[in-house]
Design a protein around this motif. Structure first.
Motif, PDB file in Angstrom:
ATOM      1  N   THR A 257     -51.846 -12.430  54.383  1.00 39.49           N
ATOM      2  CA  THR A 257     -51.516 -12.351  52.963  1.00 39.49           C
ATOM      3  C   THR A 257     -51.078 -10.930  52.649  1.00 39.49           C
ATOM      4  O   THR A 257     -51.753  -9.969  53.020  1.00 39.49           O
ATOM      5  CB  THR A 257     -52.734 -12.727  52.090  1.00 39.49           C
ATOM      6  N   LEU A 258     -49.930 -10.799  51.969  1.00 41.44           N
ATOM      7  CA  LEU A 258     -49.411  -9.497  51.561  1.00 41.44           C
ATOM      8  C   LEU A 258     -49.379  -9.457  50.038  1.00 41.44           C
ATOM      9  O   LEU A 258     -48.714 -10.280  49.405  1.00 41.44           O
ATOM     10  CB  LEU A 258     -48.010  -9.261  52.129  1.00 41.44           C
ATOM     11  N   ALA A 259     -50.087  -8.509  49.444  1.00 42.01           N
ATOM     12  CA  ALA A 259     -50.229  -8.460  47.990  1.00 42.01           C
ATOM     13  C   ALA A 259     -50.073  -7.037  47.483  1.00 42.01           C
ATOM     14  O   ALA A 259     -49.977  -6.072  48.247  1.00 42.01           O
ATOM     15  CB  ALA A 259     -51.591  -9.031  47.578  1.00 42.01           C
ATOM     16  N   GLY A 260     -50.047  -6.911  46.160  1.00 45.09           N
ATOM     17  CA  GLY A 260     -49.942  -5.613  45.495  1.00 45.09           C
ATOM     18  C   GLY A 260     -50.668  -5.680  44.170  1.00 45.09           C
ATOM     19  O   GLY A 260     -51.865  -5.830  44.106  1.00 45.09           O
ATOM     20  N   HIS A 261     -49.896  -5.576  43.085  1.00 50.08           N
ATOM     21  CA  HIS A 261     -50.354  -5.820  41.714  1.00 50.08           C
ATOM     22  C   HIS A 261     -51.313  -4.765  41.175  1.00 50.08           C
ATOM     23  O   HIS A 261     -51.223  -4.391  40.004  1.00 50.08           O
ATOM     24  CB  HIS A 261     -50.997  -7.202  41.616  1.00 50.08           C
ATOM     25  N   PHE A 262     -52.236  -4.261  41.966  1.00 50.81           N
ATOM     26  CA  PHE A 262     -53.244  -3.325  41.472  1.00 50.81           C
ATOM     27  C   PHE A 262     -52.784  -1.872  41.517  1.00 50.81           C
ATOM     28  O   PHE A 262     -53.503  -0.984  41.066  1.00 50.81           O
ATOM     29  CB  PHE A 262     -54.535  -3.451  42.282  1.00 50.81           C
ATOM     30  N   HIS A 263     -51.616  -1.610  42.107  1.00 50.04           N
ATOM     31  CA  HIS A 263     -51.082  -0.253  42.196  1.00 50.04           C
ATOM     32  C   HIS A 263     -52.077   0.714  42.843  1.00 50.04           C
ATOM     33  O   HIS A 263     -52.171   1.886  42.474  1.00 50.04           O
ATOM     34  CB  HIS A 263     -50.684   0.270  40.818  1.00 50.04           C
ATOM     35  N   GLY A 264     -52.835   0.188  43.789  1.00 53.59           N
ATOM     36  CA  GLY A 264     -53.795   1.021  44.498  1.00 53.59           C
ATOM     37  C   GLY A 264     -54.968   1.477  43.656  1.00 53.59           C
ATOM     38  O   GLY A 264     -55.736   2.360  44.054  1.00 53.59           O
ATOM     39  N   GLY A 265     -55.121   0.885  42.461  1.00 54.16           N
ATOM     40  CA  GLY A 265     -56.174   1.323  41.559  1.00 54.16           C
ATOM     41  C   GLY A 265     -55.757   2.472  40.658  1.00 54.16           C
ATOM     42  O   GLY A 265     -56.597   3.081  39.985  1.00 54.16           O
ATOM     43  N   VAL A 266     -54.434   2.799  40.678  1.00 52.53           N
ATOM     44  CA  VAL A 266     -53.827   3.844  39.837  1.00 52.53           C
ATOM     45  C   VAL A 266     -54.309   5.237  40.239  1.00 52.53           C
ATOM     46  O   VAL A 266     -53.533   6.091  40.650  1.00 52.53           O
ATOM     47  CB  VAL A 266     -54.086   3.600  38.328  1.00 52.53           C
ATOM     48  N   ILE A 267     -55.596   5.501  40.080  1.00 53.72           N
ATOM     49  CA  ILE A 267     -56.206   6.760  40.515  1.00 53.72           C
ATOM     50  C   ILE A 267     -57.174   6.439  41.638  1.00 53.72           C
ATOM     51  O   ILE A 267     -57.997   5.528  41.512  1.00 53.72           O
ATOM     52  CB  ILE A 267     -56.964   7.434  39.351  1.00 53.72           C
ATOM     53  N   ARG A 268     -57.068   7.167  42.743  1.00 61.24           N
ATOM     54  CA  ARG A 268     -57.936   6.888  43.883  1.00 61.24           C
ATOM     55  C   ARG A 268     -58.918   8.046  44.096  1.00 61.24           C
ATOM     56  O   ARG A 268     -58.522   9.207  44.102  1.00 61.24           O
ATOM     57  CB  ARG A 268     -57.120   6.642  45.155  1.00 61.24           C
ATOM     58  N   PHE A 269     -60.177   7.681  44.260  1.00 61.79           N
ATOM     59  CA  PHE A 269     -61.225   8.658  44.492  1.00 61.79           C
ATOM     60  C   PHE A 269     -61.703   8.554  45.937  1.00 61.79           C
ATOM     61  O   PHE A 269     -61.865   7.441  46.461  1.00 61.79           O
ATOM     62  CB  PHE A 269     -62.420   8.415  43.562  1.00 61.79           C
ATOM     63  N   PRO A 270     -61.936   9.696  46.584  1.00 65.49           N
ATOM     64  CA  PRO A 270     -62.492   9.649  47.940  1.00 65.49           C
ATOM     65  C   PRO A 270     -63.787   8.835  47.970  1.00 65.49           C
ATOM     66  O   PRO A 270     -64.624   8.939  47.077  1.00 65.49           O
ATOM     67  CB  PRO A 270     -62.757  11.131  48.252  1.00 65.49           C
ATOM     68  N   LEU A 271     -63.913   7.980  48.972  1.00 67.85           N
ATOM     69  CA  LEU A 271     -65.065   7.108  49.207  1.00 67.85           C
ATOM     70  C   LEU A 271     -65.146   5.950  48.217  1.00 67.85           C
ATOM     71  O   LEU A 271     -65.532   4.841  48.572  1.00 67.85           O
ATOM     72  CB  LEU A 271     -66.377   7.899  49.181  1.00 67.85           C
TER      73      LEU A 271
ATOM     74  N   PHE B 296     -62.949  -1.996  36.546  1.00 64.85           N
ATOM     75  CA  PHE B 296     -63.099  -0.747  37.286  1.00 64.85           C
ATOM     76  C   PHE B 296     -63.520  -0.995  38.738  1.00 64.85           C
ATOM     77  O   PHE B 296     -64.302  -1.881  39.035  1.00 64.85           O
ATOM     78  CB  PHE B 296     -64.102   0.155  36.573  1.00 64.85           C
ATOM     79  N   PHE B 297     -62.954  -0.167  39.617  1.00 57.75           N
ATOM     80  CA  PHE B 297     -63.214  -0.208  41.049  1.00 57.75           C
ATOM     81  C   PHE B 297     -63.095  -1.638  41.597  1.00 57.75           C
ATOM     82  O   PHE B 297     -64.064  -2.227  42.093  1.00 57.75           O
ATOM     83  CB  PHE B 297     -64.590   0.392  41.367  1.00 57.75           C
ATOM     84  N   PRO B 298     -61.883  -2.211  41.502  1.00 62.49           N
ATOM     85  CA  PRO B 298     -61.679  -3.586  41.976  1.00 62.49           C
ATOM     86  C   PRO B 298     -61.932  -3.708  43.474  1.00 62.49           C
ATOM     87  O   PRO B 298     -61.709  -2.764  44.248  1.00 62.49           O
ATOM     88  CB  PRO B 298     -60.197  -3.851  41.648  1.00 62.49           C
ATOM     89  N   LYS B 299     -62.399  -4.879  43.875  1.00 65.38           N
ATOM     90  CA  LYS B 299     -62.766  -5.126  45.268  1.00 65.38           C
ATOM     91  C   LYS B 299     -61.572  -5.003  46.205  1.00 65.38           C
ATOM     92  O   LYS B 299     -61.660  -4.389  47.271  1.00 65.38           O
ATOM     93  CB  LYS B 299     -63.394  -6.525  45.386  1.00 65.38           C
ATOM     94  N   TYR B 300     -60.463  -5.597  45.818  1.00 62.85           N
ATOM     95  CA  TYR B 300     -59.275  -5.616  46.685  1.00 62.85           C
ATOM     96  C   TYR B 300     -58.246  -4.616  46.169  1.00 62.85           C
ATOM     97  O   TYR B 300     -57.164  -4.985  45.736  1.00 62.85           O
ATOM     98  CB  TYR B 300     -58.684  -7.020  46.733  1.00 62.85           C
ATOM     99  N   ASP B 301     -58.587  -3.349  46.210  1.00 62.80           N
ATOM    100  CA  ASP B 301     -57.732  -2.336  45.608  1.00 62.80           C
ATOM    101  C   ASP B 301     -56.576  -1.917  46.497  1.00 62.80           C
ATOM    102  O   ASP B 301     -55.446  -1.741  46.035  1.00 62.80           O
ATOM    103  CB  ASP B 301     -58.559  -1.108  45.213  1.00 62.80           C
ATOM    104  N   TYR B 302     -56.853  -1.768  47.807  1.00 62.66           N
ATOM    105  CA  TYR B 302     -55.827  -1.194  48.694  1.00 62.66           C
ATOM    106  C   TYR B 302     -56.276  -1.332  50.142  1.00 62.66           C
ATOM    107  O   TYR B 302     -57.464  -1.222  50.454  1.00 62.66           O
ATOM    108  CB  TYR B 302     -55.637   0.296  48.366  1.00 62.66           C
ATOM    109  N   GLY B 303     -55.314  -1.585  51.023  1.00 68.27           N
ATOM    110  CA  GLY B 303     -55.600  -1.564  52.454  1.00 68.27           C
ATOM    111  C   GLY B 303     -55.784  -2.939  53.057  1.00 68.27           C
ATOM    112  O   GLY B 303     -55.265  -3.938  52.560  1.00 68.27           O
TER     113      GLY B 303
END
Length: 286
Positions: free
Chosen positions: A217-231, A242-249
């Motif tokens: 499955t190839l998806a997007g939509h969340f824009h990587g969570g817009v702002i990414r925080f380490p860890l 906030f902090f969606p489960k399937y944000d990126y990767g």
């Protein structure tokens, strides 16, 4: 607080906000190519370029560089995951999306699934239907659209399918939860023995996609969570969760894989932080 300290505190805050703004502007005007190697023996040897969530990025100013990078990747197949346009304003300029898509179509076979913004464009009451038709007709006829259907294509080892899932609005707004039965309703059953790549745009319902049988499955939509925080990962999804489960990767469930891209653009809030726009190159191996 000591009155003498207030000007200093305001200066620090202003400096911090300036740094955030400048870094966000820099990220929005650039991109990177991210490479993944995934095991999918039935399609071993295939290289895929995955493009999603372009949102007419910076008015098309990156198009030449994006197309040059795509040529360097030298893909066997280009998959577009949706939201290349915004489709929210009457008289919207779609030339950036048209230019990018048509440029990609000259590189390799290109299959385009819908995102929620293509649906908004097509259904927007402020836009006559001819605007959508004009947009579609301006695209290279070699571009294959998949809307709630499975497209069968040949590969060295045999046929495979690209499935494009165009979910109704209630699934995007989370008013309804997508089930495996819903996926089957819109796409039909997955063909036994034929490897299938699913383009659903929204990664939220990965469990349903995996249970339906999507091998990748190839998806997007969340824009990587817009702002990414380490860890911690991505900060927020389009519905302000906030902090969606399937944000990126890469995510895996019951032997099925989902890859979520941060996409190429941004809309509504033009902000990115530690979240560089990206083209995604995928090598499938044994």
């Amino acid at each position: 607080m000591n009155k003498m300290l207030i000007p200093g505190a305001l200066t620090v805050m202003a400096t911090g906000l300036s740094v955030v703004f400048l870094e966000s502007a820099r990220e929005l005007h650039t991109f990177r190519t991210v490479h993944y190697t995934l095991s999918m023996p039935s399609l071993a040897g295939m290289r895929i370029l995955f493009v999603t969530d372009y949102h007419e990025a910076v008015g098309g100013k990156m198009n030449d560089r994006l197309i040059t990078a795509a040529r360097r990747i030298d893909p066997d197949l280009i998959l577009i995951g949706g939201d290349l346009v915004n489709g929210t304003n009457s008289g919207e300029n779609t030339e950036p999306a048209v230019g990018l898509i048509n440029g990609l179509a000259q590189i390799a076979p290109t299959v385009h699934a819908y995102g929620n913004h293509e649906c908004k464009f097509r259904e927007n009451p402020e836009m006559p239907g001819s605007e959508w038709e004009k947009y579609r007709k301006s695209l290279d006829p070699q571009v294959r659209f998949v809307e709630n259907e499975q497209l069968q294509l040949p590969w060295r080892t045999g046929p495979f399918r690209i499935a494009g899932l165009n979910a109704p609005k209630p699934f995007y707004t989370r008013k309804e939860k997508m089930t495996t039965e819903d996926v089957t309703k819109y796409l039909g059953k997955k063909a036994d023995g034929i490897p299938t790549i699913l383009l659903p745009h929204d990664p939220t319902w990965f469990s349903a996609y995996a249970e339906w049988g999507a091998d990748l499955t190839l998806a997007g939509h969340f824009h990587g969570g817009v702002i990414r925080f380490p860890l911690l990962g991505g900060f927020v999804d389009p519905k302000l969760h906030f902090f969606p489960k399937y944000d990126y990767g890469i995510f895996e469930e019951d032997g099925k894989i989902m890859l979520v891209s941060s996409g190429l653009g941004q809309h509504t809030l033009p902000v990115r932080w530690f979240n560089t726009p990206e083209l995604v190159a995928i090598d499938l191996t044994e």
